[in-house]
Scaffold this active site. Structure first.
Site, mmCIF file in Angstrom:
data_model
loop_
_atom_site.group_PDB
_atom_site.id
_atom_site.type_symbol
_atom_site.label_atom_id
_atom_site.label_comp_id
_atom_site.label_asym_id
_atom_site.label_seq_id
_atom_site.Cartn_x
_atom_site.Cartn_y
_atom_site.Cartn_z
ATOM 1 N NE ARG A 15 -1.911 -1.768 3.599
ATOM 2 C CZ ARG A 15 -2.319 -1.967 4.855
ATOM 3 N NH1 ARG A 15 -3.508 -1.559 5.238
ATOM 4 N NH2 ARG A 15 -1.529 -2.558 5.737
ATOM 5 C CE LYS A 75 1.103 -2.682 9.458
ATOM 6 N NZ LYS A 75 -0.057 -2.993 10.330
ATOM 7 C CE1 TYR A 94 -5.078 1.950 10.672
ATOM 8 C CE2 TYR A 94 -3.991 1.585 8.567
ATOM 9 C CZ TYR A 94 -5.149 1.796 9.301
ATOM 10 O OH TYR A 94 -6.353 1.860 8.666
ATOM 11 C CG HIS A 96 -1.542 -1.531 15.420
ATOM 12 N ND1 HIS A 96 -2.890 -1.574 15.733
ATOM 13 C CD2 HIS A 96 -1.474 -1.392 14.070
ATOM 14 C CE1 HIS A 96 -3.599 -1.479 14.608
ATOM 15 N NE2 HIS A 96 -2.769 -1.367 13.596
ATOM 16 C CD GLU A 118 -3.004 2.458 15.905
ATOM 17 O OE1 GLU A 118 -2.080 2.348 16.731
ATOM 18 O OE2 GLU A 118 -2.823 2.864 14.729
ATOM 19 C CB SER A 134 -11.770 -3.042 10.298
ATOM 20 O OG SER A 134 -10.856 -2.555 11.256
ATOM 21 C CB SER A 220 -18.145 -13.695 23.259
ATOM 22 O OG SER A 220 -16.826 -14.193 23.277
ATOM 23 C CB VAL A 267 -8.322 -10.056 12.007
ATOM 24 C CG1 VAL A 267 -8.254 -8.750 11.239
ATOM 25 C CG2 VAL A 267 -8.843 -11.156 11.073
ATOM 26 C CB ALA A 268 -6.861 -9.351 17.291
ATOM 27 C CB ILE A 269 -1.770 -10.727 14.528
ATOM 28 C CG1 ILE A 269 -0.391 -11.226 14.949
ATOM 29 C CG2 ILE A 269 -1.752 -10.040 13.182
ATOM 30 C CD1 ILE A 269 -0.380 -12.137 16.154
ATOM 31 C CG ASP A 270 -1.639 -4.930 12.972
ATOM 32 O OD1 ASP A 270 -0.453 -5.228 12.836
ATOM 33 O OD2 ASP A 270 -2.346 -4.497 12.043
ATOM 34 C CB VAL A 298 -0.727 -12.047 7.432
ATOM 35 C CG1 VAL A 298 -0.181 -10.852 6.659
ATOM 36 C CG2 VAL A 298 -0.179 -13.349 6.854
ATOM 37 C CG ASN A 300 1.256 -6.517 6.010
ATOM 38 O OD1 ASN A 300 1.492 -7.687 6.330
ATOM 39 N ND2 ASN A 300 1.861 -5.940 4.989
#
Length: 367
Positions: A15, A75, A94, A96, A118, A134, A220, A267-270, A298, A300
Site C-alpha cells: 500500500r 504501517k 498505523y 499499534h 487506529e 477492518s 461470547s 486479525v487482532a495480531i496487530d 499476517v 498486514n
C-alpha cells in the site's frame, strides 16, 4: 507544510499512504509533497502520476524523512526506519504501540509526534481510520481461511460452502465489530454455517436482524467458545480494544478441542493477537501449526490487495492529512478532539493511556 510519503518497507506491504489525487489536493492548498521513488507503484500509481499532480519524487527513504515536516505512512516504522524519524517530526500512520515495546521506546527516544490512525475517533466513538482496513481485513480473513482449509495448504480439506448433499464448513467469528461483521458476511456469502460471538447484547441484536439466515449469534464466553470449537473448521479472531493489547480468547489448552487441520485466522495480531498461540507472520510465510491447528497471523492482511486497500484507506485519511497540513498538529488536535485521541507519543512522552498501561510507563497530557 512539507509532507513526505516514504515507500513502505514492511514485508509484502504494497500500500501507499497518499494517492496522486491526494497529492494534488495538498499541492493546491500550497503544501509541498515529496514521494519516494516507486512508493505508489504496487498500488497502481506510478511516479509520473504523482509528478502530474504536482508532487516531487525523491530517490531514497532517507531523503524523504530528512526533508519532511509530516511523514504520512501506512504501517508503523520498522527498525531500519527508527533512526530516520526526527525530533519534532509528525508521523501519521498505523502504530499499534501496545503490542510493540521496541517501537514504543524508539519513538519516545526520537522526540517525534506520533499520531496513530487506529485511535482517532468519531464523536460516536467509532474509529474512522480503522474501519476501511477492518472491512478489507474482515473480508480477506475468510478468503485466506478458506484457502488454508484446503489440504495442500495444510488444512483438513474442507470446501467452505460445501456442495449439495455435503454440509458446509462451520465458521466461528469472535467479535462483532467491523472486522467480524465483514468476515461473517463474506463467510455467509460463500455458503458457510456461521456463528458470530460478542459480549455486547445490543450488537448481537443488531447483527441478528441484518445478517443472512446462515449466520447465528452467540454470547461470547469461555464456556460458549469451548462448546463451539469441536465442530468448528475456521475461527476468525476479530476482537478489538482500541489502542490496547487484545485479550486471549482461545488458549493453547483449548486447541485440543479442535480437529486437526482446522484454521485460526488472527486479525487482532496487530494488537498482540487474540489467540494465546499466535505470533505475527508475513504474506511471504503466512502460516504455522500448533498442535495440528493451522494459524494464519499476517499483520498486514490488506497489504495483499493494495489497489483496493490504498483507495479505501486514503479516502478516510485524506481529510485528516489536509487538516494537519493546513493547521499544524497542535491546532488541528485542539479543534478536533477525535483527532487528538490519535496522539499516542508526543516529544518523548506517552499521552495515550492504553499504551502507557501496556508497558507500565507514565502517561502525560499534551493539550
Amino acid at each position: 507544510m512539507i509532507i513526505g510519503i516514504p515507500k513502505e518497507i514492511k514485508n509484502n506491504e504494497n500500500r501507499v499512504a497518499l494517492t496522486p489525487a491526494g497529492a494534488k489536493e495538498l499541492v493546491t492548498r500550497g503544501h509541498t509533497v515529496y514521494v519516494q521513488h516507486t512508493a505508489g507503484e504496487n498500488s497502481g500509481f506510478p511516479d509520473a502520476a504523482y509528478e502530474a499532480a504536482g508532487a516531487q519524487i525523491l530517490p531514497s527513504i532517507g531523503d524523504v524523512y530528512k526533508i519532511a515536516e509530516m511523514i504520512v505512512k501506512v504501517k508503523e516504522p520498522i527498525a531500519a526506519e527508527y533512526p530516520l524519524v526526527r525530533k519534532g517530526q509528525l508521523v501519521f500512520t498505523y502504530f499499534h504501540f501496545a503490542s510493540d515495546e521496541k517501537l514504543t521506546l524508539a519513538m519516545m527516544e526520537s522526540g517525534s509526534i506520533c499520531l496513530a490512525y487506529e485511535t482517532v475517533e468519531n464523536p460516536d466513538g467509532t474509529l474512522p481510520l480503522l474501519i476501511p482496513m477492518s472491512e478489507v481485513a474482515g473480508r480477506m480473513s475468510v478468503q485466506e481461511g478458506a484457502r488454508f482449509l484446503e489440504k495442500p495448504q495444510g488444512g483438513k480439506g474442507i470446501l467452505l460452502g460445501g456442495v449439495p448433499g455435503v454440509k458446509p464448513a462451520k465458521v466461528l467469528v469472535l467479535g462483532g465489530g467491523v472486522v467480524g461483521h465483514n468476515g461473517a458476511l463474506m463467510a455467509a456469502g460463500m455458503g458457510a454455517d456461521v456463528t458470530i460471538a460478542d459480549i455486547s447484547l445490543p450488537r448481537l441484536r443488531y447483527l441478528d436482524e441484518i445478517m443472512p439466515a446462515n449466520v447465528k449469534t452467540l454470547y461470547s464466553s469461555t464456556h460458549n467458545i469451548e462448546q463451539e470449537l469441536p465442530t468448528t473448521d475456521l475461527v476468525i479472531g476479530a476482537v478489538l480494544i482500541p489502542g490496547a493489547k487484545a485479550p486471549h480468547l482461545i488458549t493453547q489448552e483449548m486447541l485440543k478441542l479442535m480437529k486437526k487441520g482446522s484454521v485460526l485466522v488472527d486479525v487482532a495480531i496487530d494488537q498482540g493477537g487474540c489467540f494465546e498461540t499466535s505470533h505475527p507472520t508475513t504474506h511471504a510465510d503466512p502460516i504455522f501449526e500448533v498442535d495440528g491447528i493451522v494459524h494464519y497471523c499476517v499483520a498486514n492482511i490488506p497489504g495483499a490487495v493494495p489497489q483496493t486497500s490504498t483507495l479505501a484507506l486514503t479516502n478516510a485519511t485524506l481529510p485528516y492529512v489536509l487538516k494537519l497540513a493546513d493547521k499544524g498538529w497542535r491546532k488541528a488536535c485542539e479543534e478536533d478532539k477525535g483527532l487528538a485521541l490519535g496522539l499516542n507519543i508526543v516529544e518523548g512522552n506517552i499521552v495515550y493511556p492504553a499504551v502507557a498501561e501496556a508497558f507500565e510507563l507514565p502517561c502525560s497530557t499534551v493539550l
